[in-house]
Design a protein around this motif. Structure first.
Motif, PDB file in Angstrom:
ATOM      1  N   VAL A 172      38.236 -69.862  19.261  1.00  0.00           N
ATOM      2  CA  VAL A 172      38.247 -70.979  20.189  1.00  0.00           C
ATOM      3  C   VAL A 172      36.801 -71.324  20.522  1.00  0.00           C
ATOM      4  O   VAL A 172      35.994 -70.454  20.829  1.00  0.00           O
ATOM      5  N   VAL A 173      36.505 -72.577  20.528  1.00  0.00           N
ATOM      6  CA  VAL A 173      35.172 -73.069  20.839  1.00  0.00           C
ATOM      7  C   VAL A 173      35.209 -73.638  22.244  1.00  0.00           C
ATOM      8  O   VAL A 173      36.197 -74.231  22.653  1.00  0.00           O
ATOM      9  N   ASP A 174      34.098 -73.478  22.994  1.00  0.00           N
ATOM     10  CA  ASP A 174      34.049 -73.978  24.380  1.00  0.00           C
ATOM     11  C   ASP A 174      34.463 -75.442  24.467  1.00  0.00           C
ATOM     12  O   ASP A 174      35.099 -75.855  25.414  1.00  0.00           O
ATOM     13  N   ALA A 175      34.120 -76.209  23.468  1.00  0.00           N
ATOM     14  CA  ALA A 175      34.447 -77.634  23.503  1.00  0.00           C
ATOM     15  C   ALA A 175      35.953 -77.847  23.478  1.00  0.00           C
ATOM     16  O   ALA A 175      36.436 -78.895  23.895  1.00  0.00           O
ATOM     17  N   ASP A 176      36.733 -76.854  23.000  1.00  0.00           N
ATOM     18  CA  ASP A 176      38.183 -76.985  22.926  1.00  0.00           C
ATOM     19  C   ASP A 176      38.866 -76.673  24.257  1.00  0.00           C
ATOM     20  O   ASP A 176      40.049 -76.943  24.420  1.00  0.00           O
ATOM     21  N   LEU A 177      38.118 -76.113  25.215  1.00  0.00           N
ATOM     22  CA  LEU A 177      38.715 -75.751  26.498  1.00  0.00           C
ATOM     23  C   LEU A 177      38.711 -76.952  27.428  1.00  0.00           C
ATOM     24  O   LEU A 177      37.769 -77.746  27.435  1.00  0.00           O
ATOM     25  N   PRO A 178      39.736 -77.077  28.245  1.00  0.00           N
ATOM     26  CA  PRO A 178      39.732 -78.189  29.205  1.00  0.00           C
ATOM     27  C   PRO A 178      38.628 -77.986  30.229  1.00  0.00           C
ATOM     28  O   PRO A 178      38.194 -76.864  30.480  1.00  0.00           O
ATOM     29  N   ASN A 179      38.186 -79.098  30.794  1.00  0.00           N
ATOM     30  CA  ASN A 179      37.141 -79.014  31.818  1.00  0.00           C
ATOM     31  C   ASN A 179      37.700 -78.333  33.058  1.00  0.00           C
ATOM     32  O   ASN A 179      38.642 -78.824  33.654  1.00  0.00           O
ATOM     33  N   ALA A 180      37.118 -77.200  33.377  1.00  0.00           N
ATOM     34  CA  ALA A 180      37.544 -76.457  34.569  1.00  0.00           C
ATOM     35  C   ALA A 180      36.387 -76.449  35.554  1.00  0.00           C
ATOM     36  O   ALA A 180      35.224 -76.449  35.159  1.00  0.00           O
ATOM     37  N   PRO A 181      36.705 -76.448  36.841  1.00  0.00           N
ATOM     38  CA  PRO A 181      35.611 -76.399  37.822  1.00  0.00           C
ATOM     39  C   PRO A 181      34.868 -75.071  37.710  1.00  0.00           C
ATOM     40  O   PRO A 181      35.416 -74.064  37.270  1.00  0.00           O
ATOM     41  N   ASP A 182      33.613 -75.084  38.094  1.00  0.00           N
ATOM     42  CA  ASP A 182      32.837 -73.844  38.113  1.00  0.00           C
ATOM     43  C   ASP A 182      33.485 -72.876  39.091  1.00  0.00           C
ATOM     44  O   ASP A 182      33.966 -73.279  40.153  1.00  0.00           O
ATOM     45  N   PRO A 183      33.508 -71.589  38.748  1.00  0.00           N
ATOM     46  CA  PRO A 183      34.105 -70.618  39.675  1.00  0.00           C
ATOM     47  C   PRO A 183      33.258 -70.490  40.942  1.00  0.00           C
ATOM     48  O   PRO A 183      32.056 -70.735  40.939  1.00  0.00           O
ATOM     49  N   GLU A 184      33.919 -70.119  42.009  1.00  0.00           N
ATOM     50  CA  GLU A 184      33.215 -69.889  43.279  1.00  0.00           C
ATOM     51  C   GLU A 184      32.300 -68.687  43.115  1.00  0.00           C
ATOM     52  O   GLU A 184      32.675 -67.709  42.467  1.00  0.00           O
ATOM     53  N   PRO A 185      31.095 -68.740  43.690  1.00  0.00           N
ATOM     54  CA  PRO A 185      30.215 -67.566  43.596  1.00  0.00           C
ATOM     55  C   PRO A 185      30.809 -66.387  44.373  1.00  0.00           C
ATOM     56  O   PRO A 185      31.497 -66.566  45.373  1.00  0.00           O
ATOM     57  N   LEU A 186      30.551 -65.202  43.879  1.00  0.00           N
ATOM     58  CA  LEU A 186      31.027 -63.998  44.563  1.00  0.00           C
ATOM     59  C   LEU A 186      30.197 -63.782  45.824  1.00  0.00           C
ATOM     60  O   LEU A 186      28.990 -64.038  45.834  1.00  0.00           O
ATOM     61  N   PRO A 187      30.813 -63.293  46.890  1.00  0.00           N
ATOM     62  CA  PRO A 187      30.032 -63.022  48.107  1.00  0.00           C
ATOM     63  C   PRO A 187      29.046 -61.886  47.869  1.00  0.00           C
ATOM     64  O   PRO A 187      29.288 -61.002  47.050  1.00  0.00           O
ATOM     65  N   SER A 188      27.943 -61.939  48.568  1.00  0.00           N
ATOM     66  CA  SER A 188      26.949 -60.871  48.472  1.00  0.00           C
ATOM     67  C   SER A 188      27.509 -59.599  49.082  1.00  0.00           C
ATOM     68  O   SER A 188      28.245 -59.652  50.067  1.00  0.00           O
ATOM     69  N   PRO A 189      27.172 -58.444  48.514  1.00  0.00           N
ATOM     70  CA  PRO A 189      27.637 -57.196  49.131  1.00  0.00           C
ATOM     71  C   PRO A 189      26.991 -57.044  50.507  1.00  0.00           C
ATOM     72  O   PRO A 189      25.879 -57.519  50.732  1.00  0.00           O
ATOM     73  N   PRO A 190      27.695 -56.404  51.414  1.00  0.00           N
ATOM     74  CA  PRO A 190      27.120 -56.247  52.759  1.00  0.00           C
ATOM     75  C   PRO A 190      25.884 -55.365  52.719  1.00  0.00           C
ATOM     76  O   PRO A 190      25.773 -54.456  51.888  1.00  0.00           O
ATOM     77  N   GLY A 191      24.935 -55.640  53.612  1.00  0.00           N
ATOM     78  CA  GLY A 191      23.730 -54.826  53.723  1.00  0.00           C
ATOM     79  C   GLY A 191      24.041 -53.556  54.495  1.00  0.00           C
ATOM     80  O   GLY A 191      25.198 -53.281  54.836  1.00  0.00           O
ATOM     81  N   PRO A 192      23.020 -52.773  54.775  1.00  0.00           N
ATOM     82  CA  PRO A 192      23.262 -51.553  55.542  1.00  0.00           C
ATOM     83  C   PRO A 192      23.804 -51.880  56.928  1.00  0.00           C
ATOM     84  O   PRO A 192      23.474 -52.912  57.501  1.00  0.00           O
ATOM     85  N   ALA A 193      24.648 -51.010  57.410  1.00  0.00           N
ATOM     86  CA  ALA A 193      25.232 -51.217  58.737  1.00  0.00           C
ATOM     87  C   ALA A 193      24.129 -51.162  59.791  1.00  0.00           C
ATOM     88  O   ALA A 193      23.188 -50.383  59.674  1.00  0.00           O
ATOM     89  N   PRO A 194      24.243 -52.009  60.808  1.00  0.00           N
ATOM     90  CA  PRO A 194      23.235 -51.957  61.875  1.00  0.00           C
ATOM     91  C   PRO A 194      23.273 -50.602  62.577  1.00  0.00           C
ATOM     92  O   PRO A 194      24.321 -49.970  62.671  1.00  0.00           O
ATOM     93  N   ARG A 195      22.117 -50.159  63.030  1.00  0.00           N
ATOM     94  CA  ARG A 195      22.024 -48.872  63.711  1.00  0.00           C
ATOM     95  C   ARG A 195      21.355 -49.085  65.058  1.00  0.00           C
ATOM     96  O   ARG A 195      20.366 -49.793  65.155  1.00  0.00           O
ATOM     97  N   ALA A 196      21.889 -48.435  66.059  1.00  0.00           N
ATOM     98  CA  ALA A 196      21.356 -48.552  67.410  1.00  0.00           C
ATOM     99  C   ALA A 196      20.041 -47.804  67.554  1.00  0.00           C
ATOM    100  O   ALA A 196      19.763 -46.864  66.820  1.00  0.00           O
ATOM    101  N   ALA A 197      19.255 -48.236  68.521  1.00  0.00           N
ATOM    102  CA  ALA A 197      18.018 -47.517  68.846  1.00  0.00           C
ATOM    103  C   ALA A 197      18.377 -46.131  69.379  1.00  0.00           C
ATOM    104  O   ALA A 197      19.416 -45.948  70.006  1.00  0.00           O
TER     105      ALA A 197
END
Length: 103
Positions: A1-26
């Motif tokens: 299958v060639v890309d040109a044979d595929l129907p036009n599909a919308p771009d996929p949604e970007p994946l969310p960024s992984p969470p950063g380190p949990a906040p830490r109290a003073a």
């Protein structure tokens, strides 16, 4: 299958960024014992307070920063560490204050 044979599909949604380190109290405590010779300093806060091995704490006396301590071992009610190279401006003594800033 060639890309040109595929129907036009919308771009996929970007994946969310992984969470950063949990906040830490003073966390604030006091130097309980000091051995400059062995570069070992015991403090009054530990894992129950959120302290962990590798944490860096500011050491102050009279409101002035005198060193940065790196935690080498941590227990529920206390911890111990050494002075981070190049940060010792004065000898750490029992009664000095330690603080890990919130993040």
């Amino acid at each position: 299958v060639v890309d040109a044979d595929l129907p036009n599909a919308p771009d996929p949604e970007p994946l969310p960024s992984p969470p950063g380190p949990a906040p830490r109290a003073a966390v604030q405590g006091t130097v309980q014992a000091a051995s400059r010779k062995d570069d070992v300093y015991a403090i009054s806060v530990g894992t129950r307070d959120g302290i962990a091995v590798g944490d860096e704490l500011s050491v102050t006396r009279g409101g002035l920063a005198i060193a940065t301590m790196v935690i080498d071992s941590a227990f529920p009610s206390h911890a111990a560490g050494h002075v981070k190279a190049g940060t010792g401006k004065a000898e750490i003594r029992p009664g000095d204050q330690v603080e890990r800033a919130a993040r």
